[in-house]
Design a protein around this motif. Structure first.
Motif, PDB file in Angstrom:
ATOM      1  N   ALA A 169       0.826  -1.208   0.000  1.00 43.36           N
ATOM      2  CA  ALA A 169       0.000   0.000   0.000  1.00 43.36           C
ATOM      3  C   ALA A 169       0.859   1.258   0.000  1.00 43.36           C
ATOM      4  O   ALA A 169       0.494   2.275  -0.595  1.00 43.36           O
ATOM      5  N   ALA A 170       2.019   1.189   0.658  1.00 49.60           N
ATOM      6  CA  ALA A 170       2.902   2.363   0.698  1.00 49.60           C
ATOM      7  C   ALA A 170       3.423   2.723  -0.687  1.00 49.60           C
ATOM      8  O   ALA A 170       3.635   3.897  -0.997  1.00 49.60           O
ATOM      9  N   VAL A 171       3.627   1.715  -1.533  1.00 50.71           N
ATOM     10  CA  VAL A 171       4.110   1.984  -2.893  1.00 50.71           C
ATOM     11  C   VAL A 171       3.050   2.726  -3.705  1.00 50.71           C
ATOM     12  O   VAL A 171       3.363   3.603  -4.509  1.00 50.71           O
ATOM     13  N   ARG A 172       1.795   2.379  -3.480  1.00 48.57           N
ATOM     14  CA  ARG A 172       0.705   3.013  -4.227  1.00 48.57           C
ATOM     15  C   ARG A 172       0.269   4.342  -3.638  1.00 48.57           C
ATOM     16  O   ARG A 172      -0.567   5.029  -4.230  1.00 48.57           O
ATOM     17  N   SER A 173       0.780   4.698  -2.482  1.00 49.30           N
ATOM     18  CA  SER A 173       0.305   5.899  -1.804  1.00 49.30           C
ATOM     19  C   SER A 173       0.623   7.155  -2.616  1.00 49.30           C
ATOM     20  O   SER A 173       1.699   7.270  -3.205  1.00 49.30           O
ATOM     21  N   PRO A 174      -0.300   8.104  -2.669  1.00 47.03           N
ATOM     22  CA  PRO A 174      -0.044   9.352  -3.405  1.00 47.03           C
ATOM     23  C   PRO A 174       1.177  10.105  -2.886  1.00 47.03           C
ATOM     24  O   PRO A 174       1.884  10.759  -3.663  1.00 47.03           O
ATOM     25  N   VAL A 262       8.682  -6.590   5.558  1.00 44.49           N
ATOM     26  CA  VAL A 262       8.588  -6.791   4.115  1.00 44.49           C
ATOM     27  C   VAL A 262       7.934  -5.586   3.445  1.00 44.49           C
ATOM     28  O   VAL A 262       8.385  -5.115   2.394  1.00 44.49           O
ATOM     29  N   SER A 263       6.875  -5.068   4.047  1.00 45.57           N
ATOM     30  CA  SER A 263       6.197  -3.894   3.471  1.00 45.57           C
ATOM     31  C   SER A 263       7.137  -2.693   3.411  1.00 45.57           C
ATOM     32  O   SER A 263       7.187  -1.978   2.403  1.00 45.57           O
ATOM     33  N   ALA A 264       7.893  -2.475   4.492  1.00 43.17           N
ATOM     34  CA  ALA A 264       8.842  -1.360   4.498  1.00 43.17           C
ATOM     35  C   ALA A 264       9.945  -1.565   3.462  1.00 43.17           C
ATOM     36  O   ALA A 264      10.347  -0.620   2.763  1.00 43.17           O
ATOM     37  N   ALA A 265      10.418  -2.800   3.327  1.00 44.72           N
ATOM     38  CA  ALA A 265      11.486  -3.086   2.368  1.00 44.72           C
ATOM     39  C   ALA A 265      11.009  -2.910   0.933  1.00 44.72           C
ATOM     40  O   ALA A 265      11.737  -2.383   0.086  1.00 44.72           O
ATOM     41  N   LEU A 266       9.787  -3.343   0.630  1.00 42.72           N
ATOM     42  CA  LEU A 266       9.274  -3.211  -0.731  1.00 42.72           C
ATOM     43  C   LEU A 266       9.070  -1.746  -1.109  1.00 42.72           C
ATOM     44  O   LEU A 266       9.332  -1.349  -2.251  1.00 42.72           O
ATOM     45  N   ALA A 267       8.606  -0.937  -0.164  1.00 43.46           N
ATOM     46  CA  ALA A 267       8.462   0.496  -0.456  1.00 43.46           C
ATOM     47  C   ALA A 267       9.819   1.130  -0.747  1.00 43.46           C
ATOM     48  O   ALA A 267       9.969   1.911  -1.700  1.00 43.46           O
ATOM     49  N   THR A 268      10.825   0.778   0.048  1.00 46.15           N
ATOM     50  CA  THR A 268      12.170   1.308  -0.184  1.00 46.15           C
ATOM     51  C   THR A 268      12.758   0.754  -1.476  1.00 46.15           C
ATOM     52  O   THR A 268      13.478   1.460  -2.192  1.00 46.15           O
ATOM     53  N   SER A 269      12.442  -0.497  -1.781  1.00 43.47           N
ATOM     54  CA  SER A 269      12.925  -1.093  -3.037  1.00 43.47           C
ATOM     55  C   SER A 269      12.385  -0.333  -4.236  1.00 43.47           C
ATOM     56  O   SER A 269      13.113  -0.095  -5.218  1.00 43.47           O
ATOM     57  N   TYR A 270      11.126   0.050  -4.158  1.00 37.76           N
ATOM     58  CA  TYR A 270      10.519   0.788  -5.274  1.00 37.76           C
ATOM     59  C   TYR A 270      11.231   2.129  -5.480  1.00 37.76           C
ATOM     60  O   TYR A 270      11.512   2.537  -6.597  1.00 37.76           O
ATOM     61  N   ASP A 300      10.053  -4.380 -13.186  1.00 40.32           N
ATOM     62  CA  ASP A 300      10.199  -5.736 -12.656  1.00 40.32           C
ATOM     63  C   ASP A 300       9.976  -5.793 -11.147  1.00 40.32           C
ATOM     64  O   ASP A 300      10.343  -6.791 -10.508  1.00 40.32           O
ATOM     65  N   PHE A 301       9.363  -4.760 -10.604  1.00 41.27           N
ATOM     66  CA  PHE A 301       9.125  -4.723  -9.155  1.00 41.27           C
ATOM     67  C   PHE A 301       8.290  -5.907  -8.697  1.00 41.27           C
ATOM     68  O   PHE A 301       8.448  -6.404  -7.577  1.00 41.27           O
ATOM     69  N   PHE A 302       7.384  -6.396  -9.567  1.00 43.54           N
ATOM     70  CA  PHE A 302       6.520  -7.510  -9.179  1.00 43.54           C
ATOM     71  C   PHE A 302       7.343  -8.754  -8.834  1.00 43.54           C
ATOM     72  O   PHE A 302       6.882  -9.607  -8.058  1.00 43.54           O
TER      73      PHE A 302
END
Length: 442
Positions: A169-174, A262-270, A300-302
């Motif tokens: 959700a953090a990746v999609r956040s405005p 994991v959520s924090a890492a994926l947002a930072t990865s993006y 390739d983020f998916f």
């Protein structure tokens, strides 16, 4: 959906009437023995009403249950049901789902249905507590007649699988999308200038610039102040290493610490992929379990999300020595290694400290842990009685030990991020950007 019929059943109201008839029958038998026939007649009449009432409830028509195939851990999702009954005399309809405990506490969820013009409809909001595949195996359906004495009940097989993915959700956040568009690096297609280590050009010095960037020789030659501009480093290697052991699987506000990491890492990865860096995931417990190749493009983020979904929950102690040695042997160049872990005492953390310390000479290490809100609440509780005081003292001791471990890591040259679970993602992004701007990775 296949349905299996069950016998007609009495309701709680019918059972109450029959229970009420028992003492009345005793009174009649004691005072008027010749009127004993009243009691069995009353019981038969109630049983007849139960059967008639259940028949008046109507027959089952179409039952449709819509279940999403993919959801994110910790995010709410809806299960909708639509039911058609022959006749409109049913007074109440209840639906219950048999499902995996990660979808609903106890493996059971109730869904009350409301009457509408097209039948009975209902919406149930669930929230997955862990990643993996949760199954909704079956359903129970029960509808009551107009008198509320008799009901009909069916058992159906549903067999629907719900794939539970990491929460992005953090990746999609405005807020994050706006940041990426306006940041020094992001979606703007241009050379990236600013802080960094790779010299780019000279520019006229303006108020507000760091004075350390002034090129005094060039300024003296042109009799005008000039400052150096640097290109932000790109193509850095970022590795997110997850401790999947017992401590990280403990829940914090309804979700395992591992999933919040994991959520924090994926947002930072993006953010890192948008900045031109390369990202890899590494998961371990007693042995290394998940290792991904470096992902180089945001499209390739998916692949990272899919790999993160494969991180298993392990009820075992992590082997930091084996895991981090394996990771170090895999890395051929200087990288930023972000380690997500937690610890309970200095003794159990000593091997972790030694293993992380071996990485510092070749790599930049960032250690991320979530603050223990429960311990802080117990430590700060007012000592109203002896038990509360003892708990507060013990909690304060554990917090001091955590601070000691954190200090040892910092003395080794490890950057440490410790924050509440709801801010850990933002703090991690800030720490990554600070390290990137400093040029410490390249």
């Amino acid at each position: 959906m296949s349905l299996r019929s069950a016998p007609l059943v009495p309701t709680a109201r019918a059972a109450g009437l029959l229970a009420l008839a028992a003492p009345v029958a005793l009174v009649i038998g004691a005072t008027r023995p010749e009127a004993w026939i009243v009691a069995p007649v009353f019981g038969l009449a109630v049983l007849a009403l139960i059967v008639v009432d259940a028949l008046l409830a109507g027959r089952l028509g179409d039952l449709e249950i819509a279940v999403p195939g993919d959801v994110e851990v910790g995010a709410p999702f809806e299960v909708t049901a639509a039911l058609g009954l022959s006749g409109k005399r049913a007074s109440r309809v209840e639906l219950a789902l048999e499902c995996d405990s990660r979808l609903a506490p106890g493996g059971r969820a109730s869904l009350p249905l409301e009457p509408r013009d097209t039948g009975w409809h209902g919406v149930l909001t669930l929230r997955a507590s862990r990643r993996g595949t949760g199954r909704i195996a079956g359903t129970w359906l029960r509808w009551t007649g107009p008198l509320g004495l008799g009901a009909r009940q069916f058992r159906g097989d549903l067999d629907r699988d719900v794939r539970i993915w990491p929460n992005i959700a953090a990746v999609r956040s405005p807020a994050l999308q706006t940041f990426l568009k306006d940041a020094q690096f992001g979606l703007i297609a241009r050379r990236i200038r600013g802080e960094g280590t790779q010299f780019e050009s000279l520019a006229e010095y303006e108020p507000g610039m760091d004075r350390r960037r002034i090129d005094w020789k060039s300024s003296a030659r042109h009799v005008h102040l000039y400052a150096k501009e640097y290109e932000t480093e790109r193509n850095n290697q970022i590795v997110f290493a997850f401790d999947c052991g017992q401590t990280m699987c403990e829940p914090i506000q309804g979700m395992p610490r591992l999933d919040r990491a994991v959520s924090a890492a994926l947002a930072t990865s993006y953010v890192a992929l948008k900045g031109g860096d390369r990202v890899s995931l590494f998961g371990f417990a007693a042995r290394p379990e998940v290792t991904t190749p470096f992902v180089t493009a945001s499209r390739d983020f998916f692949r990272l999300q899919r790999a993160a979904a494969g991180l298993e929950y392990r009820s075992e102690e992590p082997n930091f020595t084996l895991a981090l040695a394996t990771l170090a042997a895999r890395l051929q160049r200087r990288s930023l290694i972000v380690v997500f872990s937690d610890f309970t005492d200095p003794t159990s953390a000593q091997l972790m400290i030694e293993s992380i310390g071996r990485l510092v000479s070749r790599h930049v290490v960032l250690f991320v842990t979530m603050a223990d809100d429960e311990l802080e609440a117990i430590s700060g509780a007012a000592p109203e009685d002896l038990e509360t005081l003892s708990m507060a003292v013990s909690a304060d001791t554990l917090l001091r030990q955590r601070a000691l471990v954190t200090k040892k890591l910092q003395q080794l040259g490890v950057d440490v991020v410790e924050a509440p679970y709801h801010t850990i993602g933002t703090r991690l992004i800030d720490a990554y950007l600070a390290i990137k701007r400093s040029g410490a990775i390249g």
